[in-house]
Scaffold this motif. Structure first.
Motif, PDB file in Angstrom:
ATOM      1  N   GLU A  32       0.838  -1.200   0.000  1.00 14.63           N
ATOM      2  CA  GLU A  32       0.000   0.000   0.000  1.00 14.63           C
ATOM      3  C   GLU A  32       0.874   1.252   0.000  1.00 14.63           C
ATOM      4  O   GLU A  32       1.989   1.239   0.535  1.00 14.63           O
ATOM      5  CB  GLU A  32      -0.915  -0.014   1.221  1.00 14.63           C
ATOM      6  CG  GLU A  32      -1.948  -1.127   1.202  1.00 14.63           C
ATOM      7  CD  GLU A  32      -2.815  -1.116   2.447  1.00 14.63           C
ATOM      8  OE1 GLU A  32      -2.538  -0.269   3.344  1.00 14.63           O
ATOM      9  OE2 GLU A  32      -3.740  -1.930   2.529  1.00 14.63           O
ATOM     10  N   PRO A  33       0.399   2.343  -0.574  1.00 14.52           N
ATOM     11  CA  PRO A  33       1.206   3.582  -0.607  1.00 14.52           C
ATOM     12  C   PRO A  33       1.649   4.029   0.783  1.00 14.52           C
ATOM     13  O   PRO A  33       2.777   4.480   0.968  1.00 14.52           O
ATOM     14  CB  PRO A  33       0.271   4.590  -1.264  1.00 14.52           C
ATOM     15  CG  PRO A  33      -0.679   3.754  -2.060  1.00 14.52           C
ATOM     16  CD  PRO A  33      -0.868   2.485  -1.299  1.00 14.52           C
ATOM     17  N   ASN A  34       0.761   3.879   1.755  1.00 14.92           N
ATOM     18  CA  ASN A  34       1.089   4.179   3.151  1.00 14.92           C
ATOM     19  C   ASN A  34       0.674   2.982   4.007  1.00 14.92           C
ATOM     20  O   ASN A  34      -0.538   2.748   4.213  1.00 14.92           O
ATOM     21  CB  ASN A  34       0.372   5.450   3.630  1.00 14.92           C
ATOM     22  CG  ASN A  34       0.947   6.709   3.017  1.00 14.92           C
ATOM     23  OD1 ASN A  34       2.001   7.182   3.422  1.00 14.92           O
ATOM     24  ND2 ASN A  34       0.240   7.237   2.014  1.00 14.92           N
ATOM     25  N   THR A  35       1.644   2.238   4.467  1.00 12.34           N
ATOM     26  CA  THR A  35       1.354   1.025   5.218  1.00 12.34           C
ATOM     27  C   THR A  35       0.683   1.361   6.542  1.00 12.34           C
ATOM     28  O   THR A  35       1.143   2.245   7.286  1.00 12.34           O
ATOM     29  CB  THR A  35       2.654   0.242   5.487  1.00 12.34           C
ATOM     30  OG1 THR A  35       3.268  -0.066   4.234  1.00 12.34           O
ATOM     31  CG2 THR A  35       2.365  -1.043   6.235  1.00 12.34           C
ATOM     32  N   ASP A  36      -0.411   0.680   6.814  1.00 10.64           N
ATOM     33  CA  ASP A  36      -1.117   0.834   8.084  1.00 10.64           C
ATOM     34  C   ASP A  36      -0.322   0.084   9.158  1.00 10.64           C
ATOM     35  O   ASP A  36      -0.407  -1.134   9.277  1.00 10.64           O
ATOM     36  CB  ASP A  36      -2.532   0.280   7.963  1.00 10.64           C
ATOM     37  CG  ASP A  36      -3.381   0.565   9.200  1.00 10.64           C
ATOM     38  OD1 ASP A  36      -2.811   0.970  10.236  1.00 10.64           O
ATOM     39  OD2 ASP A  36      -4.603   0.370   9.132  1.00 10.64           O
ATOM     40  N   PRO A  65      10.107   4.476   7.047  1.00 10.07           N
ATOM     41  CA  PRO A  65       8.794   5.135   7.148  1.00 10.07           C
ATOM     42  C   PRO A  65       7.695   4.286   6.536  1.00 10.07           C
ATOM     43  O   PRO A  65       7.954   3.354   5.753  1.00 10.07           O
ATOM     44  CB  PRO A  65       8.999   6.429   6.353  1.00 10.07           C
ATOM     45  CG  PRO A  65      10.049   6.084   5.344  1.00 10.07           C
ATOM     46  CD  PRO A  65      10.965   5.107   6.015  1.00 10.07           C
ATOM     47  N   ALA A  66       6.462   4.597   6.882  1.00  9.90           N
ATOM     48  CA  ALA A  66       5.320   3.858   6.347  1.00  9.90           C
ATOM     49  C   ALA A  66       5.072   4.172   4.884  1.00  9.90           C
ATOM     50  O   ALA A  66       4.517   3.346   4.154  1.00  9.90           O
ATOM     51  CB  ALA A  66       4.069   4.169   7.169  1.00  9.90           C
ATOM     52  N   ASN A  67       5.500   5.329   4.426  1.00  6.75           N
ATOM     53  CA  ASN A  67       5.295   5.727   3.042  1.00  6.75           C
ATOM     54  C   ASN A  67       6.255   4.971   2.123  1.00  6.75           C
ATOM     55  O   ASN A  67       7.478   4.980   2.342  1.00  6.75           O
ATOM     56  CB  ASN A  67       5.511   7.232   2.896  1.00  6.75           C
ATOM     57  CG  ASN A  67       5.166   7.728   1.511  1.00  6.75           C
ATOM     58  OD1 ASN A  67       5.992   7.686   0.607  1.00  6.75           O
ATOM     59  ND2 ASN A  67       3.945   8.215   1.339  1.00  6.75           N
ATOM     60  N   ARG A  93       9.087   6.998   0.206  1.00  3.90           N
ATOM     61  CA  ARG A  93      10.184   7.543   1.003  1.00  3.90           C
ATOM     62  C   ARG A  93      11.195   6.496   1.440  1.00  3.90           C
ATOM     63  O   ARG A  93      12.283   6.843   1.917  1.00  3.90           O
ATOM     64  CB  ARG A  93       9.620   8.242   2.243  1.00  3.90           C
ATOM     65  CG  ARG A  93       8.805   9.495   1.945  1.00  3.90           C
ATOM     66  CD  ARG A  93       8.212  10.031   3.235  1.00  3.90           C
ATOM     67  NE  ARG A  93       9.238  10.187   4.273  1.00  3.90           N
ATOM     68  CZ  ARG A  93       8.978  10.253   5.576  1.00  3.90           C
ATOM     69  NH1 ARG A  93       7.723  10.152   5.998  1.00  3.90           N
ATOM     70  NH2 ARG A  93       9.948  10.420   6.454  1.00  3.90           N
ATOM     71  N   ARG A  94      10.870   5.225   1.322  1.00  8.83           N
ATOM     72  CA  ARG A  94      11.743   4.175   1.860  1.00  8.83           C
ATOM     73  C   ARG A  94      13.101   4.107   1.164  1.00  8.83           C
ATOM     74  O   ARG A  94      14.128   4.029   1.849  1.00  8.83           O
ATOM     75  CB  ARG A  94      11.031   2.819   1.773  1.00  8.83           C
ATOM     76  CG  ARG A  94       9.866   2.692   2.726  1.00  8.83           C
ATOM     77  CD  ARG A  94       9.097   1.407   2.514  1.00  8.83           C
ATOM     78  NE  ARG A  94       7.815   1.437   3.220  1.00  8.83           N
ATOM     79  CZ  ARG A  94       6.869   0.520   3.055  1.00  8.83           C
ATOM     80  NH1 ARG A  94       7.044  -0.492   2.212  1.00  8.83           N
ATOM     81  NH2 ARG A  94       5.736   0.618   3.729  1.00  8.83           N
TER      82      ARG A  94
END
Length: 470
Positions: A207-211, A240-242, A245-246
């Protein structure tokens, strides 16, 4: 009703074996008694006081004979009955199959295969009968049951026939049944469940932003090996969750770590740091698994990681026990590039490209640092964190199992004497490495944010279980 009474009287008067009867035989070496096939034999007939009529005795037996359709000459000679039932079998094929089953079972049990079978040859023939004959012709079921029943008293004192009767049907059951073993079915179902969990992890991580909260819930019961490296990096707060950005974060943190090495590592031989480096150099060969740690390249990596962490955390510096906390992170991250190796003792770091090893070293340093940030009071002066956790362990044991607590107190066994190491290196010395890695899956999520990197609560519960189950 009269005929039923006559039939009942006929069975009561019969003292010899009645042709066509099927007896209950218990044990894995006999074919199962199928109530669907033999339901007529299970139906009880009400007792009706009737007077047997001589004129109907012959007709009653003839009726019984026509119903069973497998009547033989009533006699006590079981060998003759077996020969009649198995007259269509090939003797060579039967004997070869029987001996092969005996050899296979003897090899599985670690015993030499018997050279001769001391029981009569006809007894082996019905056991090795192909599946269609066993299912379609009840005469073979009858012959097997009666032959074992009649030979039970004769072979009770002879261990060799007993071994044969136990070994033959086990293999024959697998062959005749044609069904996979229970272990195979269990592993198949388990692999399906693991595949389903792996798909959930992959979807969540993509996902784009991991929960992260959902990732913690999913990771509580264990993390699949293919996604464990990325999951640990996210749960520890290293990445990061994003998703976008990783890569930049990884590159920046890895570059920062090697800048530390260039700046600090050459000072390891300085007088102010030589005692720290010397202690690290002594402790690393004591770690496990030895086959991994004693590889020169791995030793150098661990020395750099521990020395840099000690220099950058002067409040505690290096303390024995911190070295054990490096191993799980390093093994998890390096196994991402050595997928075929299941045994950690066989990991060969020389097979991994140098650039990959450098990145794994940096990732290990940062994830270990994140873990130690939550338990650094374990390693400061007087180690107050460990003392507090040992006290919590003592209180928990006294509440849930007072007899054990009283037993330790009666014999003057202090919790600090055996639980200090449990708290110092998070059970790394008490459990195999693969168990520790699985345990750390839950350690990563054992407390809600912002204390998610503090495994205190769950670790104390785990130590309590270790104590009470030992």
């Amino acid at each position: 009703m009269a005929s039923d009474g006559a039939r009942k009287q006929f069975w009561k008067r019969s003292t010899s074996k009645v042709p066509g009867s099927i007896q209950h035989v218990y044990g894995a070496q006999h074919p199962p008694f199928d109530p669907l096939l033999h339901s007529t034999l299970l139906k009880s007939t009400p007792k009706v006081p009737t007077t047997p009529v001589k004129a109907k005795r012959v007709s009653t037996f003839q009726e019984f004979e026509s119903n069973t359709s497998d009547a033989w000459d009533a006699g006590e000679d079981d060998d003759e009955l077996l020969a009649m039932a198995a007259q269509s079998l090939n003797t060579e094929v039967v004997m070869e199959t029987a001996h092969r089953v005996l050899r296979n079972h003897s090899q599985q049990q670690g015993r030499p295969a018997p050279q001769q079978v001391p029981t009569p040859e006809p007894e082996l023939q019905p056991v090795a009968e192909p599946p269609p004959a066993l299912i379609g012709d009840l005469r073979l079921v009858k012959s097997v049951s009666e032959s074992h029943t009649s030979c039970a008293a004769e072979s009770a004192s002879d261990p060799v026939p007993l071994q044969r009767s136990q070994s033959l049907p086990h293999s024959a059951t697998v062959t005749l049944g044609g069904m996979p073993e229970p272990s195979t079915l269990g592993s198949s179902a388990l692999s399906e469940r693991e595949a389903s969990r792996l798909d959930k992890f992959k979807q969540l991580l993509a996902e784009p932003n991991t929960d992260l909260e959902e990732l913690r819930k999913l990771s509580w019961s264990g993390i699949p090996k293919p996604v464990r490296p990325m999951t640990w990096k996210l749960l520890s707060g290293y990445l990061p969750a994003n998703v976008e950005r990783r890569p930049a974060t990884l590159q920046r943190k890895q570059k920062e770590y090697f800048a530390f090495i260039e700046h600090y590592y050459d000072s390891r031989n300085d007088e102010v740091h030589q005692d720290t480096y010397r202690q690290i150099h002594i402790d690393i060969p004591r770690m496990s698994p030895e086959a991994l740690i004693l590889q020169p390249k791995v030793t150098e990596i661990f020395e750099r990681i521990l020395f840099i962490w000690a220099i950058r955390h002067p409040a505690s510096g290096y303390v024995q026990g911190i070295n054990d906390l490096v191993t799980p992170f390093f093994v998890v991250f390096i196994c991402e590039y050595i997928v075929e190796e299941e045994d950690v003792d066989r990991l060969n770091i020389s097979r991994v490209p140098a650039e990959v090893v450098r990145n794994v070293e940096a990732d290990t340093y940062w994830c270990m640092s994140k873990l130690l940030d939550g338990i650094q009071d374990n390693y400061t002066f007087a180690q107050p964190g460990i003392q507090m956790k040992v006290k919590m362990l003592e209180e928990l044991v006294s509440r849930i199992d007072e007899p054990v607590h009283q037993h330790l107190d009666q014999h003057e066994v202090r919790y600090l004497q055996f639980a200090f190491r449990w708290m110092n290196n998070l059970l790394m010395r008490e459990l195999p490495l693969h168990c520790t890695i699985r345990l750390w899956d839950t350690y990563q999520v054992s407390a809600p944010p912002p204390a998610s990197r503090n495994p205190r609560a769950f670790h104390i519960s785990t130590c309590t279980f270790v104590l009470l189950s030992s």
